[in-house]
Motif scaffolding. Sequence first.
Motif, PDB file in Angstrom:
ATOM      1  N   GLY A   1       0.820  -1.205   0.000  1.00  0.00           N
ATOM      2  CA  GLY A   1       0.000   0.000   0.000  1.00  0.00           C
ATOM      3  C   GLY A   1       0.849   1.248   0.000  1.00  0.00           C
ATOM      4  N   LEU A   2       0.481   2.217  -0.860  1.00  0.00           N
ATOM      5  CA  LEU A   2       1.142   3.518  -0.939  1.00  0.00           C
ATOM      6  C   LEU A   2       0.284   4.561  -0.227  1.00  0.00           C
ATOM      7  N   PRO A   3       0.814   5.756   0.028  1.00  0.00           N
ATOM      8  CA  PRO A   3       0.029   6.771   0.738  1.00  0.00           C
ATOM      9  C   PRO A   3      -1.343   7.008   0.110  1.00  0.00           C
ATOM     10  N   GLY A   4      -2.372   6.962   0.967  1.00  0.00           N
ATOM     11  CA  GLY A   4      -3.746   7.153   0.511  1.00  0.00           C
ATOM     12  C   GLY A   4      -4.470   5.880   0.150  1.00  0.00           C
ATOM     13  N   ASP A   5      -3.750   4.769  -0.049  1.00  0.00           N
ATOM     14  CA  ASP A   5      -4.386   3.494  -0.371  1.00  0.00           C
ATOM     15  C   ASP A   5      -5.077   2.908   0.861  1.00  0.00           C
ATOM     16  N   THR A   6      -6.124   2.119   0.605  1.00  0.00           N
ATOM     17  CA  THR A   6      -6.719   1.307   1.668  1.00  0.00           C
ATOM     18  C   THR A   6      -6.320  -0.147   1.443  1.00  0.00           C
ATOM     19  N   VAL A   7      -6.056  -0.849   2.538  1.00  0.00           N
ATOM     20  CA  VAL A   7      -5.627  -2.247   2.487  1.00  0.00           C
ATOM     21  C   VAL A   7      -6.416  -3.029   3.522  1.00  0.00           C
ATOM     22  N   GLN A   8      -6.865  -4.224   3.134  1.00  0.00           N
ATOM     23  CA  GLN A   8      -7.590  -5.078   4.067  1.00  0.00           C
ATOM     24  C   GLN A   8      -7.459  -6.535   3.655  1.00  0.00           C
ATOM     25  N   MET A   9      -7.354  -7.409   4.648  1.00  0.00           N
ATOM     26  CA  MET A   9      -7.426  -8.847   4.424  1.00  0.00           C
ATOM     27  C   MET A   9      -8.778  -9.343   4.923  1.00  0.00           C
ATOM     28  N   THR A  10      -9.490 -10.067   4.080  1.00  0.00           N
ATOM     29  CA  THR A  10     -10.786 -10.622   4.441  1.00  0.00           C
ATOM     30  C   THR A  10     -10.845 -12.071   3.988  1.00  0.00           C
ATOM     31  N   ALA A  11     -11.043 -12.989   4.948  1.00  0.00           N
ATOM     32  CA  ALA A  11     -11.092 -14.424   4.653  1.00  0.00           C
ATOM     33  C   ALA A  11      -9.862 -14.875   3.866  1.00  0.00           C
ATOM     34  N   GLY A  12      -8.699 -14.309   4.214  1.00  0.00           N
ATOM     35  CA  GLY A  12      -7.457 -14.720   3.588  1.00  0.00           C
ATOM     36  C   GLY A  12      -7.161 -14.067   2.252  1.00  0.00           C
ATOM     37  N   ARG A  13      -8.031 -13.201   1.761  1.00  0.00           N
ATOM     38  CA  ARG A  13      -7.831 -12.536   0.471  1.00  0.00           C
ATOM     39  C   ARG A  13      -7.503 -11.062   0.676  1.00  0.00           C
ATOM     40  N   LEU A  14      -6.663 -10.534  -0.203  1.00  0.00           N
ATOM     41  CA  LEU A  14      -6.196  -9.153  -0.113  1.00  0.00           C
ATOM     42  C   LEU A  14      -7.078  -8.227  -0.941  1.00  0.00           C
TER      43      LEU A  14
ATOM     44  N   ASP B   1      -6.869 -19.434   6.070  1.00  0.00           N
ATOM     45  CA  ASP B   1      -7.632 -18.211   5.849  1.00  0.00           C
ATOM     46  C   ASP B   1      -8.215 -17.687   7.162  1.00  0.00           C
ATOM     47  N   GLN B   2      -7.788 -18.284   8.278  1.00  0.00           N
ATOM     48  CA  GLN B   2      -8.325 -17.941   9.582  1.00  0.00           C
ATOM     49  C   GLN B   2      -7.375 -17.009  10.333  1.00  0.00           C
ATOM     50  N   GLY B   3      -7.876 -16.454  11.440  1.00  0.00           N
ATOM     51  CA  GLY B   3      -7.057 -15.628  12.312  1.00  0.00           C
ATOM     52  C   GLY B   3      -7.038 -14.164  11.926  1.00  0.00           C
ATOM     53  N   PHE B   4      -6.463 -13.358  12.827  1.00  0.00           N
ATOM     54  CA  PHE B   4      -6.468 -11.907  12.631  1.00  0.00           C
ATOM     55  C   PHE B   4      -5.747 -11.496  11.353  1.00  0.00           C
ATOM     56  N   ALA B   5      -4.596 -12.116  11.046  1.00  0.00           N
ATOM     57  CA  ALA B   5      -3.810 -11.720   9.879  1.00  0.00           C
ATOM     58  C   ALA B   5      -4.576 -11.882   8.581  1.00  0.00           C
TER      59      ALA B   5
ATOM     60  N   ASP C   1       5.651 -12.106   1.750  1.00  0.00           N
ATOM     61  CA  ASP C   1       5.052 -13.029   0.775  1.00  0.00           C
ATOM     62  C   ASP C   1       4.603 -14.326   1.438  1.00  0.00           C
ATOM     63  N   ASN C   2       5.233 -14.697   2.538  1.00  0.00           N
ATOM     64  CA  ASN C   2       4.809 -15.854   3.317  1.00  0.00           C
ATOM     65  C   ASN C   2       3.738 -15.348   4.281  1.00  0.00           C
ATOM     66  N   ARG C   3       2.527 -15.214   3.796  1.00  0.00           N
ATOM     67  CA  ARG C   3       1.489 -14.417   4.426  1.00  0.00           C
ATOM     68  C   ARG C   3       1.129 -14.850   5.856  1.00  0.00           C
ATOM     69  N   ASP C   4       1.246 -16.113   6.175  1.00  0.00           N
ATOM     70  CA  ASP C   4       0.871 -16.566   7.513  1.00  0.00           C
ATOM     71  C   ASP C   4       2.086 -16.784   8.406  1.00  0.00           C
ATOM     72  N   ASP C   5       3.238 -16.269   7.990  1.00  0.00           N
ATOM     73  CA  ASP C   5       4.454 -16.360   8.798  1.00  0.00           C
ATOM     74  C   ASP C   5       5.259 -15.076   8.628  1.00  0.00           C
ATOM     75  N   SER C   6       4.581 -13.939   8.804  1.00  0.00           N
ATOM     76  CA  SER C   6       5.234 -12.649   8.594  1.00  0.00           C
ATOM     77  C   SER C   6       4.686 -11.613   9.564  1.00  0.00           C
ATOM     78  N   GLU C   7       5.594 -10.943  10.274  1.00  0.00           N
ATOM     79  CA  GLU C   7       5.215  -9.820  11.131  1.00  0.00           C
ATOM     80  C   GLU C   7       5.368  -8.556  10.307  1.00  0.00           C
ATOM     81  N   ASP C   8       4.232  -7.933   9.971  1.00  0.00           N
ATOM     82  CA  ASP C   8       4.276  -6.817   9.032  1.00  0.00           C
ATOM     83  C   ASP C   8       3.262  -5.754   9.394  1.00  0.00           C
ATOM     84  N   SER C   9       2.827  -4.951   8.408  1.00  0.00           N
ATOM     85  CA  SER C   9       1.966  -3.803   8.693  1.00  0.00           C
ATOM     86  C   SER C   9       0.567  -4.184   9.144  1.00  0.00           C
ATOM     87  N   ARG C  10       0.204  -5.445   9.005  1.00  0.00           N
ATOM     88  CA  ARG C  10      -1.108  -5.860   9.495  1.00  0.00           C
ATOM     89  C   ARG C  10      -1.204  -5.776  11.014  1.00  0.00           C
ATOM     90  N   PHE C  11      -0.058  -5.795  11.682  1.00  0.00           N
ATOM     91  CA  PHE C  11      -0.024  -5.801  13.150  1.00  0.00           C
ATOM     92  C   PHE C  11       0.451  -4.433  13.631  1.00  0.00           C
TER      93      PHE C  11
END
Length: 263
Positions: A122-135, A181-185, A203-213
Amino acid sequence: MAFFRQKSSSAGRKAVPAAQRKSASTVEFIKTVVYAGLIAVGIHTFLVEPFFIPSGSMVPTMLVGDYLFVNKFAYGYSHYSLPFSPDLFSGRIFGSMPKMGQVIVFRPPGDPSEDYIKRVIGLPGDTVQMTAGRLYINGKLVPQTLMGNYTDTSSGGPVVATEYVEHLPDGKNHPILKETDQGFANNTPLYTVPAGDLFVMGDNRDDSEDSRFMDGPVGYVPMENVVGPADLIFFSIDLRHPFYEVWEWPLEIRWGRLFKIIN
């Protein structure tokens, strides 16, 4: 026509004491070392810097044991570009913004003594969300193509995940791994990237500490904290055997990853 008489090679030459010759050689050696050091510091500060990948948050794009070059001038310079990161100035000099999907090295705001590597989502002004494992970016589902199973051994034991190719809005295509596809991430709030910041994910979506947290060390990443884009894997080794087993070294080198451009 004038003629000049050439002196013999030994005529007029003064003998130089051995101690003086040794002193002159020492001075030249010190000057050479200083010049080499200044050149190395200049390259390290302004051009490229090598990094080592110690964890699996960017599998399958990056593997544990990859050595890569980071471009230090692509986005301009901040105080994190300097050796030891002295807090001499704020912001960036000759700054520019990364493109969507680029892999970057940065200093996380919550732990600026460490180097992290993630992908810009995501760049400035973008919205980002994960829902049911999809970006979702700016309210639109990011398409992905199923590639099949992938066995990830970066965290020790083998973990069978599913590999996809994700197709970002600007046309960037890159691989990701998914285990669940479960969990907060995989079910996050809607994030809006502030001005001057980036939203990054592994890229390893379920094993990454990133901006979602947002309560972790990463959160939104200020552009000031970005070191540069990761451009090239110049060496890669699978460290499965003890160091003293030298006969295994050639077998541990991942020859196919040497000088690989990072997508």
